[in-house]
Design a protein around this motif. Structure first.
Motif, PDB file in Angstrom:
ATOM      1  N   ASP A   1      -8.148 -20.465   8.455  1.00  0.00           N
ATOM      2  CA  ASP A   1      -8.524 -21.529   9.387  1.00  0.00           C
ATOM      3  C   ASP A   1      -9.835 -21.142  10.073  1.00  0.00           C
ATOM      4  OD1 ASP A   1      -6.198 -23.628   9.838  1.00  0.00           O
ATOM      5  OD2 ASP A   1      -5.251 -21.674   9.498  1.00  0.00           O
ATOM      6  N   ASP A   2     -10.705 -22.125  10.284  1.00  0.00           N
ATOM      7  CA  ASP A   2     -11.978 -21.835  10.939  1.00  0.00           C
ATOM      8  C   ASP A   2     -11.776 -21.681  12.443  1.00  0.00           C
ATOM      9  OD1 ASP A   2     -11.783 -24.423  11.991  1.00  0.00           O
ATOM     10  OD2 ASP A   2     -13.235 -25.261  10.583  1.00  0.00           O
ATOM     11  N   THR A   3     -12.854 -21.427  13.173  1.00  0.00           N
ATOM     12  CA  THR A   3     -12.753 -21.153  14.608  1.00  0.00           C
ATOM     13  C   THR A   3     -12.156 -22.327  15.382  1.00  0.00           C
ATOM     14  OG1 THR A   3     -15.064 -21.816  14.872  1.00  0.00           O
ATOM     15  CG2 THR A   3     -14.626 -19.466  14.686  1.00  0.00           C
ATOM     16  N   ARG A   4     -12.328 -23.549  14.914  1.00  0.00           N
ATOM     17  CA  ARG A   4     -11.765 -24.714  15.606  1.00  0.00           C
ATOM     18  C   ARG A   4     -10.246 -24.777  15.471  1.00  0.00           C
ATOM     19  NH1 ARG A   4     -15.708 -28.663  12.633  1.00  0.00           N
ATOM     20  NH2 ARG A   4     -14.379 -27.705  11.093  1.00  0.00           N
ATOM     21  N   SER A   5      -9.719 -24.403  14.309  1.00  0.00           N
ATOM     22  CA  SER A   5      -8.281 -24.551  14.092  1.00  0.00           C
ATOM     23  C   SER A   5      -7.502 -23.236  14.157  1.00  0.00           C
ATOM     24  CB  SER A   5      -8.024 -25.238  12.747  1.00  0.00           C
ATOM     25  OG  SER A   5      -8.572 -24.495  11.690  1.00  0.00           O
ATOM     26  N   SER A   6      -8.193 -22.121  14.300  1.00  0.00           N
ATOM     27  CA  SER A   6      -7.480 -20.837  14.310  1.00  0.00           C
ATOM     28  C   SER A   6      -6.617 -20.653  15.554  1.00  0.00           C
ATOM     29  CB  SER A   6      -8.456 -19.672  14.155  1.00  0.00           C
ATOM     30  OG  SER A   6      -9.316 -19.585  15.273  1.00  0.00           O
ATOM     31  N   ALA A   7      -6.857 -21.422  16.601  1.00  0.00           N
ATOM     32  CA  ALA A   7      -6.029 -21.335  17.803  1.00  0.00           C
ATOM     33  C   ALA A   7      -4.603 -21.789  17.518  1.00  0.00           C
ATOM     34  CB  ALA A   7      -6.637 -22.172  18.923  1.00  0.00           C
ATOM     35  N   LYS A   8      -4.386 -22.507  16.433  1.00  0.00           N
ATOM     36  CA  LYS A   8      -3.052 -22.988  16.068  1.00  0.00           C
ATOM     37  C   LYS A   8      -2.234 -21.917  15.335  1.00  0.00           C
ATOM     38  CE  LYS A   8      -4.867 -27.620  15.306  1.00  0.00           C
ATOM     39  NZ  LYS A   8      -5.167 -28.617  14.272  1.00  0.00           N
ATOM     40  N   VAL A   9      -2.892 -20.870  14.861  1.00  0.00           N
ATOM     41  CA  VAL A   9      -2.216 -19.880  14.025  1.00  0.00           C
ATOM     42  C   VAL A   9      -1.131 -19.124  14.786  1.00  0.00           C
ATOM     43  CG1 VAL A   9      -2.496 -17.799  12.623  1.00  0.00           C
ATOM     44  CG2 VAL A   9      -4.161 -19.662  12.448  1.00  0.00           C
ATOM     45  N   ALA A  10      -1.457 -18.502  15.915  1.00  0.00           N
ATOM     46  CA  ALA A  10      -0.479 -17.698  16.658  1.00  0.00           C
ATOM     47  C   ALA A  10       0.732 -18.527  17.093  1.00  0.00           C
ATOM     48  CB  ALA A  10      -1.134 -17.008  17.848  1.00  0.00           C
ATOM     49  N   PRO A  11       0.545 -19.724  17.669  1.00  0.00           N
ATOM     50  CA  PRO A  11       1.728 -20.511  18.024  1.00  0.00           C
ATOM     51  C   PRO A  11       2.590 -20.874  16.803  1.00  0.00           C
ATOM     52  CG  PRO A  11      -0.206 -21.386  19.143  1.00  0.00           C
ATOM     53  CD  PRO A  11      -0.678 -20.345  18.173  1.00  0.00           C
ATOM     54  N   MET A  12       1.962 -21.138  15.664  1.00  0.00           N
ATOM     55  CA  MET A  12       2.717 -21.466  14.461  1.00  0.00           C
ATOM     56  C   MET A  12       3.513 -20.247  13.988  1.00  0.00           C
ATOM     57  SD  MET A  12       1.421 -22.921  10.788  1.00  0.00           S
ATOM     58  CE  MET A  12       1.280 -24.604  11.358  1.00  0.00           C
ATOM     59  N   VAL A  13       2.868 -19.100  13.942  1.00  0.00           N
ATOM     60  CA  VAL A  13       3.512 -17.858  13.506  1.00  0.00           C
ATOM     61  C   VAL A  13       4.703 -17.543  14.413  1.00  0.00           C
ATOM     62  CG1 VAL A  13       3.164 -15.353  13.409  1.00  0.00           C
ATOM     63  CG2 VAL A  13       1.485 -16.895  12.374  1.00  0.00           C
ATOM     64  N   ASN A  14       4.487 -17.618  15.719  1.00  0.00           N
ATOM     65  CA  ASN A  14       5.560 -17.317  16.671  1.00  0.00           C
ATOM     66  C   ASN A  14       6.673 -18.359  16.606  1.00  0.00           C
ATOM     67  OD1 ASN A  14       4.223 -15.017  17.586  1.00  0.00           O
ATOM     68  ND2 ASN A  14       3.069 -16.177  19.099  1.00  0.00           N
ATOM     69  N   GLY A  15       6.310 -19.617  16.473  1.00  0.00           N
ATOM     70  CA  GLY A  15       7.292 -20.693  16.405  1.00  0.00           C
ATOM     71  C   GLY A  15       8.178 -20.616  15.177  1.00  0.00           C
ATOM     72  N   ARG A  16       7.645 -20.086  14.103  1.00  0.00           N
ATOM     73  CA  ARG A  16       8.420 -19.969  12.871  1.00  0.00           C
ATOM     74  C   ARG A  16       9.152 -18.626  12.766  1.00  0.00           C
ATOM     75  NH1 ARG A  16       6.860 -23.720   8.483  1.00  0.00           N
ATOM     76  NH2 ARG A  16       5.577 -25.302   9.466  1.00  0.00           N
ATOM     77  N   GLY A  17       8.915 -17.751  13.735  1.00  0.00           N
ATOM     78  CA  GLY A  17       9.619 -16.467  13.745  1.00  0.00           C
ATOM     79  C   GLY A  17       9.142 -15.495  12.685  1.00  0.00           C
ATOM     80  N   TRP A  18       7.884 -15.602  12.298  1.00  0.00           N
ATOM     81  CA  TRP A  18       7.333 -14.699  11.284  1.00  0.00           C
ATOM     82  C   TRP A  18       6.872 -13.417  11.964  1.00  0.00           C
ATOM     83  CZ3 TRP A  18       3.850 -19.018   8.837  1.00  0.00           C
ATOM     84  CH2 TRP A  18       4.656 -19.876   8.085  1.00  0.00           C
ATOM     85  N   THR A  19       7.808 -12.568  12.300  1.00  0.00           N
ATOM     86  CA  THR A  19       7.498 -11.374  13.082  1.00  0.00           C
ATOM     87  C   THR A  19       7.365 -10.110  12.246  1.00  0.00           C
ATOM     88  OG1 THR A  19       9.855 -11.039  13.477  1.00  0.00           O
ATOM     89  CG2 THR A  19       8.634 -12.299  15.139  1.00  0.00           C
ATOM     90  N   ASP A  20       7.750 -10.166  10.973  1.00  0.00           N
ATOM     91  CA  ASP A  20       7.715  -8.966  10.140  1.00  0.00           C
ATOM     92  C   ASP A  20       6.397  -8.775   9.397  1.00  0.00           C
ATOM     93  OD1 ASP A  20      10.362  -8.168  10.754  1.00  0.00           O
ATOM     94  OD2 ASP A  20      11.134  -9.648   9.338  1.00  0.00           O
ATOM     95  N   PHE A  21       5.493  -9.721   9.506  1.00  0.00           N
ATOM     96  CA  PHE A  21       4.224  -9.665   8.788  1.00  0.00           C
ATOM     97  C   PHE A  21       3.101  -9.250   9.737  1.00  0.00           C
ATOM     98  CE2 PHE A  21       5.389 -13.657   6.063  1.00  0.00           C
ATOM     99  CZ  PHE A  21       6.527 -13.034   5.593  1.00  0.00           C
ATOM    100  N   THR A  22       2.002  -8.837   9.133  1.00  0.00           N
ATOM    101  CA  THR A  22       0.755  -8.680   9.862  1.00  0.00           C
ATOM    102  C   THR A  22      -0.052  -9.937   9.604  1.00  0.00           C
ATOM    103  OG1 THR A  22       0.761  -6.281   9.561  1.00  0.00           O
ATOM    104  CG2 THR A  22      -1.370  -7.312  10.040  1.00  0.00           C
ATOM    105  N   PHE A  23      -0.559 -10.550  10.645  1.00  0.00           N
ATOM    106  CA  PHE A  23      -1.377 -11.752  10.500  1.00  0.00           C
ATOM    107  C   PHE A  23      -2.802 -11.457  10.938  1.00  0.00           C
ATOM    108  CE2 PHE A  23       2.770 -13.595  10.342  1.00  0.00           C
ATOM    109  CZ  PHE A  23       2.618 -14.654   9.467  1.00  0.00           C
ATOM    110  N   LEU A  24      -3.742 -11.904  10.109  1.00  0.00           N
ATOM    111  CA  LEU A  24      -5.165 -11.731  10.383  1.00  0.00           C
ATOM    112  C   LEU A  24      -5.860 -13.080  10.294  1.00  0.00           C
ATOM    113  CD1 LEU A  24      -5.752  -8.543   8.203  1.00  0.00           C
ATOM    114  CD2 LEU A  24      -5.431  -8.640  10.688  1.00  0.00           C
ATOM    115  N   LEU A  25      -6.996 -13.192  10.981  1.00  0.00           N
ATOM    116  CA  LEU A  25      -7.797 -14.413  10.975  1.00  0.00           C
ATOM    117  C   LEU A  25      -9.127 -14.140  10.284  1.00  0.00           C
ATOM    118  CD1 LEU A  25      -7.276 -15.395  14.733  1.00  0.00           C
ATOM    119  CD2 LEU A  25      -5.982 -16.233  12.752  1.00  0.00           C
TER     120      LEU A  25
END
Length: 162
Positions: free
Chosen positions: A88-112
Motif C-alpha cells: 500500500d502506498d503512503t495514502r493507504s498504508s495507514a489502514k494496514v495496522a488496524p486491518m492486521v490487528n482487527g484480523r488478529g494476525w499477531t504471529d507474523f511480521t508485517f512491513l510496509l
C-alpha cells in the motif's frame, strides 16, 4: 542462430519470473514507523515465507487468513516465520495496522513498502506473490496468485529446508 536465441530465452526465463535470487538490501517500515533493512528478517536464521499483499486485494487477504489459521500447527512442525509486506502506498498504508490487528494476525511480521522499492527489487508483478526464502535469504520457491490450498505448497517448501 534461431535455435540459439530460443535456448537463451528459455534459460533466462526463470530469472525473469523470479527476479531476485536472494533477498536484496532495501529499506522498509515496520508497523510502528521504524525504518529497517528488509534483510533484518533473516536475523533469526530461519526460513521465511515472504508474502506481498495490499489492503484492497481480496485474494491477498484470503491467503494471509489461511496462513494465519495454519500457522500454529505449522510452527509445531517447523522453525520458520512469515513476513507480510504491504505494498500500500503512503495514502493507504495507514489502514494496514488496524486491518492486521482487527484480523488478529499477531504471529507474523508485517512491513510496509510504501514506495514500492522492495516490490521492484523482487520483481513483484502481481499480488499476492509469495517467496519462500532459506535461512540465508536465497529464493527457493515463488508463487503468484492465490487459490485455497496454495498455502500448503509454501509449508511443504519450508519443510524441505528443515
Amino acid at each position: 542462430m534461431k535455435k540459439l536465441a530460443i535456448l537463451a530465452v528459455m534459460l533466462l526465463l526463470p530469472m525473469a519470473v523470479w527476479g531476485q535470487k536472494s533477498l536484496p538490501s532495501v529499506e522498509v517500515k515496520t508497523l510502528d514507523g521504524q525504518i529497517v533493512d528488509v534483510q533484518s528478517i533473516l536475523d533469526d536464521g530461519v526460513p521465511v515465507i515472504l508474502s506481498f499483499w495490499y489492503t484492497t486485494c481480496k485474494p491477498c487477504l484470503q491467503e494471509l487468513g489461511a496462513m494465519n489459521d495454519a500457522f500454529v500447527d505449522w510452527s509445531e512442525e517447523a522453525d520458520f516465520k512469515i513476513v507480510a509486506v504491504s505494498t500500500d502506498d503512503t495514502r493507504s498504508s495507514a489502514k494496514v495496522a488496524p486491518m492486521v490487528n482487527g484480523r488478529g494476525w499477531t504471529d507474523f511480521t508485517f512491513l510496509l513498502d510504501e514506495n514500492g522499492d522492495l516490490k521492484r527489487a523482487m520483481n513483484v508483478q502481481t499480488q499476492p506473490m509469495v517467496y519462500v526464502l532459506d535461512k540465508d535469504g536465497n529464493v527457493v520457491y515463488v508463487h503468484t496468485g492465490y487459490t485455497p490450498g496454495s498455502e500448503e505448497e509454501y509449508f511443504e517448501q519450508i519443510l524441505k529446508l528443515q
